[in-house]
Design an enzyme around this catalytic site. Structure first.
Site, PDB file in Angstrom:
ATOM      1  N   THR A  82     -20.248  38.304  12.915  1.00 47.70           N
ATOM      2  CA  THR A  82     -19.357  37.737  11.893  1.00 47.70           C
ATOM      3  C   THR A  82     -18.730  38.840  11.032  1.00 47.70           C
ATOM      4  O   THR A  82     -17.554  38.752  10.669  1.00 47.70           O
ATOM      5  CB  THR A  82     -20.115  36.718  11.007  1.00 47.70           C
ATOM      6  OG1 THR A  82     -20.606  35.692  11.868  1.00 47.70           O
ATOM      7  CG2 THR A  82     -19.229  36.086   9.960  1.00 47.70           C
ATOM      8  N   HIS A  98     -25.575  46.711   9.535  1.00 49.09           N
ATOM      9  CA  HIS A  98     -26.824  46.352   8.851  1.00 49.09           C
ATOM     10  C   HIS A  98     -27.842  47.492   8.923  1.00 49.09           C
ATOM     11  O   HIS A  98     -29.021  47.268   9.221  1.00 49.09           O
ATOM     12  CB  HIS A  98     -27.434  45.082   9.463  1.00 49.09           C
ATOM     13  CG  HIS A  98     -26.572  43.866   9.340  1.00 49.09           C
ATOM     14  ND1 HIS A  98     -25.839  43.339  10.381  1.00 49.09           N
ATOM     15  CD2 HIS A  98     -26.314  43.066   8.279  1.00 49.09           C
ATOM     16  CE1 HIS A  98     -25.170  42.276   9.971  1.00 49.09           C
ATOM     17  NE2 HIS A  98     -25.442  42.079   8.705  1.00 49.09           N
ATOM     18  N   GLY A 138     -23.090  43.024  16.492  1.00 49.09           N
ATOM     19  CA  GLY A 138     -23.570  41.892  17.290  1.00 49.09           C
ATOM     20  C   GLY A 138     -24.666  42.249  18.278  1.00 49.09           C
ATOM     21  O   GLY A 138     -24.631  43.304  18.915  1.00 49.09           O
ATOM     22  N   ASP A 183     -17.338  30.131  12.599  1.00 52.39           N
ATOM     23  CA  ASP A 183     -18.778  29.920  12.854  1.00 52.39           C
ATOM     24  C   ASP A 183     -19.085  28.419  12.791  1.00 52.39           C
ATOM     25  O   ASP A 183     -19.770  27.872  13.659  1.00 52.39           O
ATOM     26  CB  ASP A 183     -19.649  30.614  11.792  1.00 52.39           C
ATOM     27  CG  ASP A 183     -19.447  32.120  11.700  1.00 52.39           C
ATOM     28  OD1 ASP A 183     -20.369  32.871  12.030  1.00 52.39           O
ATOM     29  OD2 ASP A 183     -18.342  32.551  11.292  1.00 52.39           O
ATOM     30  N   ASP A 228     -21.459  35.557  17.033  1.00 50.92           N
ATOM     31  CA  ASP A 228     -22.305  36.713  16.745  1.00 50.92           C
ATOM     32  C   ASP A 228     -21.379  37.891  16.456  1.00 50.92           C
ATOM     33  O   ASP A 228     -20.458  38.159  17.231  1.00 50.92           O
ATOM     34  CB  ASP A 228     -23.197  37.006  17.962  1.00 50.92           C
ATOM     35  CG  ASP A 228     -24.207  38.113  17.680  1.00 50.92           C
ATOM     36  OD1 ASP A 228     -24.826  38.087  16.601  1.00 50.92           O
ATOM     37  OD2 ASP A 228     -24.383  38.994  18.548  1.00 50.92           O
ATOM     38  N   GLU A 244     -27.307  28.449  14.399  1.00 56.10           N
ATOM     39  CA  GLU A 244     -27.435  29.335  13.226  1.00 56.10           C
ATOM     40  C   GLU A 244     -26.936  28.666  11.956  1.00 56.10           C
ATOM     41  O   GLU A 244     -27.559  28.786  10.906  1.00 56.10           O
ATOM     42  CB  GLU A 244     -26.628  30.627  13.454  1.00 56.10           C
ATOM     43  CG  GLU A 244     -26.602  31.478  12.192  1.00 56.10           C
ATOM     44  CD  GLU A 244     -25.812  32.766  12.319  1.00 56.10           C
ATOM     45  OE1 GLU A 244     -25.308  33.083  13.406  1.00 56.10           O
ATOM     46  OE2 GLU A 244     -25.725  33.471  11.289  1.00 56.10           O
TER      47      GLU A 244
END
Ligand SMILES: Nc1ncnc2c1ncn2[C@@H]1O[C@H](COP(=O)(O)O)[C@@H](O)[C@H]1OP(=O)(O)O
Ligand SMILES: [Mg+2]
Ligand SMILES: [Mg+2]
Ligand SMILES: [Mg+2]
Length: 346
Positions: A123, A233, A255, A50, A121, A73
């Site tokens: 991770t 998530h 993602g 990243d 995107d 980000e």
């Protein structure tokens, strides 16, 4: 590069090239095996890939477009530091340079543009993918024991998934003008294909408003309602919004970029994520590309996000995207008002 090509087209051509370079960095970090995982917050991690991919993208674009506001980000002091020459990419994709710029974007100046960069995107899926590259089961188990991200349930599902979820990983570069996403790039570093007899790794999808999309073959939506959503998530609100959709199938993948790719390729028709978590760099490029293909991305209440430099980063009211306006309307109307209010008042 010819400066007679309008700025937005040149910037998109540069973004396509640099996204490919960043994708190689993402693969190289994985091959070395030193991921350098840092915990930024709950369920929120950063790796060396990243950090390095972001430095490559921001340094390369800043060198060519010094007055453009580029927001990435990853918040690391290193971003200002030296970037090795090998990372500086000033090539521009020839196919994009030959595109006709839509009239409303022809006079755009650097000062009118904000670029949103998500260097990696997915991770979670990237770090979990590292595990599956360990071919020796004992090495894999040892890595699992020291891995901060994976529950035993995920470990077992990883074992069943062959190479894990590396295909879900993307590099996102979104271009906004006057707060609206107008162009974008999704690069997929682990996409594998055969061209003739040659194995190719990685592909780059782009979109430009009023021009269209490229880098892949778009496909019509599936015949039945297939929803794509988060795999890492989820929470009760996310699940409630999925239950009410009456979907034939729910795909759980990593993602924001990958989910929008699934919409573009006819693998799913609607993307539902009724939760905060995504940020402007997650949705700018996917939204621009989806718009260019005739789709629509908003929050769960049906409102458009704005992409000016001063907006707050989090997409607090979730994501609702669909391959066309009718399916977007369908999904929007299915979500109960109470759920919409809960998100709006969070
Ligand atoms: N709770 C969260 N914390 C941090 N990032 C999140 C969260 N929810 C979503 N994201 C970001 O949005 C992307 C899409 O979410 P999901 O995969 O859950 O559908 C994630 O890959 C992650 O981007 P990133 O991997 O760039 O940090
Ligand atoms: Mg992140
Ligand atoms: Mg992201
Ligand atoms: Mg990221």
């Amino acid at each position: 590069m010819s400066t007679s090509v309008p700025l937005v087209v040149r910037l998109l051509a540069s973004s396509v090239s640099v996204a490919g370079r960043a994708g190689k960095i993402v693969r190289d970090v994985m091959s070395k095996g030193e991921l350098g995982i840092v915990e930024k917050g709950k369920d929120d991690f950063q790796t060396e890939a990243d950090r390095s991919a972001q430095r490559c993208i921001i340094a390369s674009l800043t060198a060519q477009y010094p007055k453009i506001n580029i927001i990435g980000e990853e918040d690391n002091p290193d971003n200002e530091g030296e970037v090795c020459n090998d990372w500086l990419t000033i090539d521009a994709d020839k196919e994009i340079l030959s595109l006709e710029c839509p009239p409303f974007l022809q006079g755009v100046k650097e000062e009118d543009i904000v670029v949103w960069v998500d260097p990696l995107d997915g991770t979670s899926e990237y770090t979990q993918g590292a595990l599956m590259l360990k071919r020796d089961p004992w090495e894999r188990w040892k890595m699992y024991l020291t891995h901060p991200l994976i529950s035993i349930k995920w470990y077992l599902s990883l074992l069943q998934s062959n190479y894990g979820f590396l295909e879900h990983v993307t590099v996102l570069i979104g271009i906004s003008v006057n707060e609206k996403p107008v162009a974008g790039v999704i690069h997929q570093p682990y996409y594998k294909t055969l061209i003739g007899n040659e194995k190719m790794t990685g592909r780059t999808i782009w979109g430009l408003q009023e021009v269209g999309v490229g880098g892949f073959t778009p496909a019509p939506p599936p015949a039945s309602l297939i929803i794509t959503t988060t795999r890492s998530h989820s929470n009760p609100l996310v699940e409630k919004a999925l239950q009410v959709m009456n979907a034939a199938q729910i795909l759980r993948v990593g993602g924001a970029g990958y989910k929008v790719l699934q919409l573009l390729e006819g693998l799913a028709s609607v993307y539902v994520f009724a939760s905060p978590g995504c940020k402007k760099w997650d949705t700018c490029a996917p939204e621009a590309i989806l718009n260019a293909a005739g789709g629509k991305l908003t929050d769960i209440l049906g409102n458009n996000y704005k992409y000016g430099a001063s907006v707050s980063r989090p997409n607090k009211t979730g994501v609702l995207a669909a391959v066309n306006a009718d399916l977007h309307d369908y999904a929007l109307n299915r979500i109960p008002q109470e759920l919409k209010e809960k998100l709006a008042n969070k």
